[in-house]
Design an enzyme around this catalytic site. Structure first.
Site, PDB file in Angstrom:
ATOM      1  N   GLY A 390       0.856  -1.187  -0.065  1.00  0.00           N
ATOM      2  CA  GLY A 390       0.094  -0.059  -0.011  1.00  0.00           C
ATOM      3  C   GLY A 390       0.862   1.189  -0.224  1.00  0.00           C
ATOM      4  N   PRO A 391       0.310   2.578  -0.088  1.00  0.00           N
ATOM      5  CG  PRO A 391      -1.182   4.061  -0.158  1.00  0.00           C
ATOM      6  CD  PRO A 391      -1.296   2.711  -0.338  1.00  0.00           C
ATOM      7  N   PRO A 392       2.576   4.957   1.257  1.00  0.00           N
ATOM      8  CG  PRO A 392       4.181   6.178   0.507  1.00  0.00           C
ATOM      9  CD  PRO A 392       2.950   5.734   0.020  1.00  0.00           C
ATOM     10  N   GLY A 393       2.283   5.616   4.537  1.00  0.00           N
ATOM     11  CA  GLY A 393       1.508   6.351   5.631  1.00  0.00           C
ATOM     12  C   GLY A 393       0.176   5.657   6.157  1.00  0.00           C
ATOM     13  CB  VAL A 394      -1.697   2.979   4.735  1.00  0.00           C
ATOM     14  CG1 VAL A 394      -2.135   3.982   3.720  1.00  0.00           C
ATOM     15  CG2 VAL A 394      -0.655   2.180   4.199  1.00  0.00           C
ATOM     16  N   GLY A 395       0.068   2.815   7.702  1.00  0.00           N
ATOM     17  CA  GLY A 395       0.302   1.969   8.902  1.00  0.00           C
ATOM     18  C   GLY A 395       0.538   0.400   8.781  1.00  0.00           C
ATOM     19  CE  LYS A 396       3.416  -0.166   3.281  1.00  0.00           C
ATOM     20  NZ  LYS A 396       3.318   1.504   3.319  1.00  0.00           N
ATOM     21  CB  THR A 397       5.961  -0.242   9.603  1.00  0.00           C
ATOM     22  OG1 THR A 397       6.495  -0.026   8.207  1.00  0.00           O
ATOM     23  CG2 THR A 397       7.461  -0.484  10.622  1.00  0.00           C
ATOM     24  CB  SER A 713     -12.592   5.320 -14.394  1.00  0.00           C
ATOM     25  OG  SER A 713     -11.964   4.459 -13.777  1.00  0.00           O
ATOM     26  CE  LYS A 756     -12.735   5.330 -10.168  1.00  0.00           C
ATOM     27  NZ  LYS A 756     -12.950   4.542 -11.283  1.00  0.00           N
TER      28      LYS A 756
END
Length: 805
Positions: A390-397, A713, A756
Site C-alpha cells: 500500500g501507499p506510504p503512511g497507511v500503517g503497514k509497519t 474509468s 469514488k
C-alpha cells in the site's frame, strides 16, 4: 632528487598524454655551453607544448608525440632545420593551447632522431640547446609556430661564491643518490662526468620532483648565480625529505625486529604456562565450553562448535586469526537456537488489540486473525510470508508491530531500503577481516528469540550492484519450504527460520522481483477515505500529539469540522502522516498561546486554520450544476483518494475531426476514440444527425491540464459528454458516473469504487452510474458512507445515454 625512480631520469609530460612516464636522458659529449647563432635558425620555428613538465637546455630525452598539432610541428621541423621550440603549458588540462596557455620562456631543441612506434605514434629524441623567449605565436598550417629570441645566462660576478654553491649542489645531489634506494649507483658517475656548471644545474633541475611552476622559475632565471642558489634550496628540501624517510625506515626495521623478539618471548612464556597449568587463554576456552554445555544447541551446531574450539585451543593468541575465531564461537553461543516465546492465542484479545491500534483495515485484520487461527489449530504451521502492500503512511509497519504485541512475540524490524550488498543478507565468510553474520542472523541474535515477528520493511526498494542481488538472497529467507535450512556464510551452519513470522511491506508491487512476489501472500492496504481519516485523527492522532506536546485535554479542543477542513485543504495522501504533521502544527500553536499565558485553553476552529497552518495547500472544486450541453461529471481515483472529474465536449465547423486536450494518457485517448466511433455507428438510433458528426469538429477537454490523467474509468463519461454535445441535450444534474466502454456497447467494471463514491458524496452528487459488475464492490462499503446517493447499475452504453440525457 626524485626518490621514486629506478634511474636518474627526466619526468616529461608528452603532448597528447595525461600521465607522466619516465624517459631516460642522455648526456651530450660537449659541456652544453655552446650557444646558437640566430642566423642558424629559421625566422619561424615550430612550437611544441608540454604538459606537467619543463624542458631544459643541454638535456637529451625522447618525447612521445600524441597531439595532432604537435605531430605536424615535429614533422615540419624534421624536414627543415630540425629545430623546434618547446614551451610548458600553464594548465595541463588544456588540449588546444593558445598564446595565453603557454609560458613565455622555453627551450629550443634539435631533433636527434625520429622513430615510429608500434602503436603508430611518433617518438622524437630531442637535445635542448638554449633558452628562448617567445615573441609571437601562430597556428598557421595546423600547428603552433612563431618567432623566438635567444637568451643568454648572466655570468656570476663572484666566481668563488658561485663555485662554492655549485660544489654544494653537487654534494647534495650525491647525498640524495646515497639515501634513495631506488636510484642506481651509476648516477653518481653521471654527476661526476658533468663539468659545465650550467649543464649540471639544468640536469639536476630537470630531475627535481617539483611542480611545473618551480621548474619554470628555474628556466626563466637569467643569472647563473641565482639559479644555482635556487637549485640548492630545492634539492636541500628534497634531501631533508629523504633523510626523514630514511629515519622512518630505520625505525620501522627496528620495530619489526622488536616484534619478532616479542613473539619469540611470548612463545616461550606460553610453553612455560602450559607446563605450569597457568595459561589465561585456557580460562577463556573453558568459559566458552561451559556456556556451550549450558546452552541447548542443535546437534549439527554442537559438532561445529567442538571442531572450532579445538582449532582455537591450538592457535597462538598473538595471531589475528585468534580473535576472529573467538568472535565466531561467541556468535554461535549468542544465537537463540532453541529459544521460543509462547504465543498468545486468545484471538478475541488479539482482535481487540488490532482494533485499538488501527481504525478500519477490516480485510487486513480478518486475514491476520485467520492466519493466527490456523497457527493455533496446527501448532507448527509453516508460516506463509505476508506482504502488506500500500501507499506510504497507511500503517503497514505499525500493523506488524501490533501483531507482535498481540501475539506476545518479540518484534524486530529490518529496513531493506537502499540495500545493495548480498552479504548484508547472507553474511561474509569468516575468513575475511571484519567479517560478521548477515542482518537476518544479527537481528535474531539481538531479539533473543527464534520465533519473532520479523518486519522486512520497504522490500520493493532493494537494489542490486556488483556486490550481488539481495533480492535473490531473500528468496531462501522467504520461502517456507526452504527457510528451515537458511545458510549464513559467516556461521556456515543452517539456521531454522521456519518459526519466524515474516511480514514484508512495500509501496510498489511492480518493483519487487517476480520470483520474490511469488513467495509472498499479498494483503492490499488501499489507503483511508476522508471519513476514516477523520476517525483516525479523533481516536489516535489528536490524543497522541496532545500528549507529545505536553497539553492536557481541557487545554485544547479540535472539533470534527476543523479536522475535516484540515484533511481536505492541507493533505492529499493515502495515509495519515501529513495529517499528523498538521495536527502537530495545531498543538504547537496552542502550546505557544498557553506557555506565553495568552490563553488558558485554545479552541481551533476551521476559520483559524489559515492563521495556524498558513494558506490551504489544496482546493477542491465543488460541483456546479448547469444546463450547458456537452459537460459530464466522471469519478477519478488516485493514491490520495477519489475526486470528481469534469469532461467537456464542444463542436465547431470543420470536417469531422477529433481533438483531445487536458494532459490525457493513452488509455483515456483511446476511450474518447471508442466513444466517438460508437456514436458514429449508432447515430440514427441515438437521435444524432450524421451531418453533425461529418461536418463538425469535436473538441474534448478535461480541466486541470497540468495534472496527468489516465485510465479506463472515464469511458462512459466521455461518451455522455460527446452525445450531449452532438444532440444538444444537457446531462442530468447531480449525476456522476464511472465505467469502461467497448465498441460493442458494453459497460465494463472499474476499480477504486469506494474512494469514488465517497468523493461523489463530498461533492454533493445525488445520482451515480456504475457498471452492473461493480455492484459487488458497492456491497462491501458501509451503508453510512452511501447515505444520500442513488446508484444505478448499467450494462450497455445505450442505458447510460438513456439515463443521463
Amino acid at each position: 632528487m626524485s626518490s621514486n625512480k629506478t634511474k636518474i631520469n627526466i619526468r616529461v609530460e608528452k603532448p597528447g598524454f595525461d600521465e607522466d612516464q619516465d624517459m631516460f636522458p642522455f648526456i651530450g659529449t660537449d659541456d652544453g655551453d655552446e650557444l646558437l647563432d640566430s642566423s642558424d635558425l629559421p625566422s619561424t620555428l615550430p612550437f611544441i607544448a608540454l604538459r606537467n613538465s619543463v624542458f631544459f637546455p643541454t638535456i637529451v630525452t625522447p618525447i612521445n608525440i600524441g597531439r595532432e598539432q604537435s605531430t605536424k610541428a615535429i614533422q615540419k621541423a624534421n624536414t627543415t632545420a630540425k629545430y623546434v621550440a618547446i614551451f610548458a603549458q600553464r594548465d595541463a588540462s588544456t588540449d588546444d593551447p593558445d598564446e595565453d596557455d603557454l609560458y613565455e620562456i622555453g627551450t629550443i631543441a634539435r631533433i636527434v632522431k625520429m622513430m615510429r612506434m608500434p602503436d603508430d605514434s611518433l617518438t622524437a629524441v630531442l637535445r635542448g640547446r638554449q633558452r628562448v623567449r617567445r615573441k609571437s605565436l601562430s597556428k598557421k598550417g595546423g600547428y603552433l609556430n612563431g618567432k623566438v629570441e635567444l637568451l643568454k645566462y648572466d655570468l656570476p660576478e663572484d666566481a668563488l661564491t658561485f663555485r662554492a654553491t655549485i660544489d654544494s649542489v653537487r654534494d647534495a645531489a650525491r647525498k640524495a643518490i646515497e639515501l634513495s634506494p631506488n636510484i642506481p649507483s651509476e648516477a653518481q658517475m653521471m654527476l661526476d662526468n658533468i663539468d659545465s656548471s650550467s649543464h649540471l644545474l639544468n640536469f639536476i633541475a630537470s630531475n627535481l620532483n617539483n611542480e611545473v611552476i618551480s621548474k619554470q622559475n628555474l628556466l626563466r632565471e637569467n643569472s647563473l648565480a641565482k639559479k644555482a642558489t635556487m637549485v640548492l634550496e630545492l634539492i636541500t628540501k628534497e634531501l631533508q625529505v629523504l633523510e626523514i624517510r630514511d629515519q622512518i625506515d630505520t625505525k620501522a626495521r627496528g620495530d619489526i625486529e622488536e616484534q619478532q623478539r616479542q613473539y619469540y618471548l611470548n612463545q616461550q612464556m606460553k610453553a612455560i604456562q602450559d607446563e605450569l597449568g597457568d595459561n589465561p587463554n585456557k580460562a577463556e576456552i573453558e568459559r566458552l565450553e561451559k556456556r556451550a554445555l549450558e546452552t541447548e544447541l542443535p546437534e549439527d551446531v554442537t559438532k561445529v562448535f567442538a571442531r572450532e574450539i579445538a582449532r582455537l585451543r591450538r592457535m597462538n593468541p598473538q595471531v589475528a586469526e585468534y580473535s576472529v575465531q573467538l568472535s565466531y564461537l561467541e556468535t554461535l553461543l549468542d544465537l537463540p537456537w532453541n529459544v521460543y516465546t509462547e504465543d498468545n492465542f486468545d484471538l478475541p484479545s488479539v482482535a481487540k488489540k488490532l482494533d485499538d491500534d488501527h481504525y478500519g483495515l477490516e480485510k487486513v485484520k480478518d486475514r491476520i486473525l485467520a492466519h493466527l487461527a490456523v497457527l493455533k489449530l496446527k501448532g507448527d504451521m509453516k508460516a506463509p510470508i505476508l506482504l502488506l502492500l500500500g501507499p506510504p503512511g497507511v500503517g503497514k509497519t505499525s500493523l506488524g508491530k501490533s501483531v507482535a504485541e498481540a501475539l506476545g512475540r518479540k518484534y524486530v524490524r529490518m529496513s531493506l531500503g537502499g540495500l545493495h550488498d548480498e552479504s548484508e543478507i547472507r553474511g561474509h565468510r569468516k575468513t575475511y577481516i571484519g567479517a560478521m553474520p548477515g542482518r537476518i542472523v544479527q537481528n535474531l541474535k539481538k531479539v533473543g528469540s527464534n520465533n519473532p515477528v520479523f518486519i522486512l520493511d520497504e522490500i520493493d526498494k532493494v537494489g542490486q550492484s556488483h556486490r550481488g542481488d539481495p533480492s535473490s538472497a531473500l528468496l531462501e529467507v522467504l520461502d517456507p519450504e526452504q527457510n528451515s535450512t537458511f545458510h549464513d556464510n559467516y556461521l556456515d551452519v543452517d539456521v531454522d527460520l521456519s518459526k519466524v513470522m515474516f511480514i514484508a511491506t512495500a509501496n510498489n508491487f511492480g518493483a519487487i522481483q517476480p520470483a520474490l512476489r511469488d513467495r509472498m501472500e499479498i494483503i492490499r492496504l488501499d489507503g483511508y477515505s476522508e471519513e476514516e481519516k477523520l476517525e483516525i485523527a479523533k481516536s489516535h492522532l489528536v490524543p497522541r500529539q496532545r500528549k507529545e506536546h505536553g497539553l492536557k485535554t481541557k487545554q485544547i479542543k479540535i472539533g470534527a469540522p476543523t479536522l475535516r477542513a484540515a484533511i481536505g485543504g492541507y493533505t492529499r495522501e493515502s495515509g495519515v502522516r501529513s495529517l499528523n504533521r498538521q495536527i502537530a502544527g495545531m498543538m504547537r500553536y496552542a502550546a505557544k498561546q498557553i506557555a506565553m499565558e495568552e490563553a488558558k485553553s485554545v479552541t481551533i476552529k476551521p476559520d483559524m486554520l489559515e492563521t495556524v497552518l498558513g494558506p490551504a495547500t489544496f482546493e477542491r472544486e465543488p460541483y456546479r450544476a448547469g444546463k450547458l450541453p456537452g459537460v459530464a461529471v466522471g469519478l477519478a481515483w488516485s493514491q490520495v483518494g477519489g475526486s470528481i472529474l469534469y469532461i467537456e465536449a464542444s463542436l465547431s465547423p470543420g470536417k469531422g475531426g477529433l481533438q483531445q486536450t487536458g494532459n490525457l494518457g493513452t488509455v483515456m485517448k483511446e476511450s474518447a476514440i471508442t466513444a466517438r466511433s460508437y456514436l458514429k455507428a449508432h447515430a440514427d438510433k441515438l437521435g444524432i444527425k450524421r451531418e453533425a458528426i461529418k461536418e463538425q469538429d469535436l473538441h474534448v477537454h478535461v480541466p486541470e491540464g497540468a495534472t496527468p490523467k489516465d485510465g479506463p474509468s472515464a469511458g462512459i463519461t466521455m461518451l455522455t459528454a460527446m452525445a450531449s454535445a452532438y444532440s444538444g441535450k444537457p446531462v442530468k444534474p447531480y449525476l456522476a458516473m464511472s465505467g469502461e466502454i467497448t465498441l460493442r456497447g458494453r459497460v465494463l467494471p472499474v476499480g477504486g469504487i469506494k474512494e469514488k463514491l465517497l468523493a461523489a458524496r463530498r461533492a454533493g452528487m445525488k445520482h451515480i452510474l456504475l457498471s452492473k459488475l461493480n455492484e459487488k464492490n458497492v456491497r462491501e462499503i458501509e451503508a453510512r458512507y452511501l447515505k444520500g446517493l442513488t446508484i444505478t447499475y448499467v450494462e450497455t452504453m445505450r442505458e447510460v445515454l438513456d439515463f443521463a440525457l
